[in-house]
Design a protein around this motif. Sequence first.
Motif, PDB file in Angstrom:
ATOM      1  N   TYR A   7       0.841  -1.192   0.000  1.00 35.26           N
ATOM      2  CA  TYR A   7       0.000   0.000   0.000  1.00 35.26           C
ATOM      3  C   TYR A   7       0.877   1.243   0.000  1.00 35.26           C
ATOM      4  O   TYR A   7       1.780   1.374   0.817  1.00 35.26           O
ATOM      5  N   ARG A  10      -2.432   5.741  -1.504  1.00 31.40           N
ATOM      6  CA  ARG A  10      -3.844   5.361  -1.612  1.00 31.40           C
ATOM      7  C   ARG A  10      -4.090   4.274  -2.656  1.00 31.40           C
ATOM      8  O   ARG A  10      -5.196   4.104  -3.158  1.00 31.40           O
ATOM      9  N   TYR A  34      -5.627   1.306   4.995  1.00 26.10           N
ATOM     10  CA  TYR A  34      -6.767   2.215   5.106  1.00 26.10           C
ATOM     11  C   TYR A  34      -6.768   2.944   6.450  1.00 26.10           C
ATOM     12  O   TYR A  34      -6.950   4.163   6.503  1.00 26.10           O
ATOM     13  N   GLU A  37      -4.579   6.018   6.971  1.00 27.12           N
ATOM     14  CA  GLU A  37      -4.908   7.265   6.280  1.00 27.12           C
ATOM     15  C   GLU A  37      -5.634   8.218   7.224  1.00 27.12           C
ATOM     16  O   GLU A  37      -6.573   7.818   7.902  1.00 27.12           O
ATOM     17  N   LYS A  40     -10.370   9.434   5.431  1.00 23.77           N
ATOM     18  CA  LYS A  40     -10.985   8.187   4.972  1.00 23.77           C
ATOM     19  C   LYS A  40     -11.835   8.396   3.722  1.00 23.77           C
ATOM     20  O   LYS A  40     -12.110   7.460   3.004  1.00 23.77           O
ATOM     21  N   PHE A  44      -9.687   5.454  -3.320  1.00 20.79           N
ATOM     22  CA  PHE A  44      -8.612   4.501  -3.110  1.00 20.79           C
ATOM     23  C   PHE A  44      -8.548   3.667  -4.387  1.00 20.79           C
ATOM     24  O   PHE A  44      -9.537   3.561  -5.118  1.00 20.79           O
ATOM     25  N   LEU A  69     -15.874   1.741   2.209  1.00 24.26           N
ATOM     26  CA  LEU A  69     -15.394   3.043   1.725  1.00 24.26           C
ATOM     27  C   LEU A  69     -16.552   3.961   1.351  1.00 24.26           C
ATOM     28  O   LEU A  69     -16.524   5.151   1.657  1.00 24.26           O
TER      29      LEU A  69
END
Length: 103
Positions: A7, A10, A34, A37, A40, A44, A69
């Motif tokens: 990762y 993003r 995730y 970050e 939010k 992504f 998400l």
Amino acid sequence: MSSLVTYANRTFTFTGKLTIYKVSELKNKILEGYNGEATKAGDFFLDLTAVETVDAAVLQLLISFKNMLVKAQGNLKLKASAQTFDSLLDLFGMPADTFPKGK
């Protein structure tokens, strides 16, 4: 052993054989990225160019993550796909924009 998912910026970059036996590891890596970050919301991305195989369990995981998400005002987009992933979407009759193309 190298990671099946990395990762950065993003973007989740997947490699290798993504099967039901790897779902727990994949889920942990996705949530780790995730949760790291500050924001939010927003887009992504998935990069699946190095994926050899993918099965329905991994597709379910990605759809679940996408739904999470969306609830946080975000989206999961496809930066780059692999034929094996496209074929799986096709097999389940899922529209191509399930994971919209993004940059």
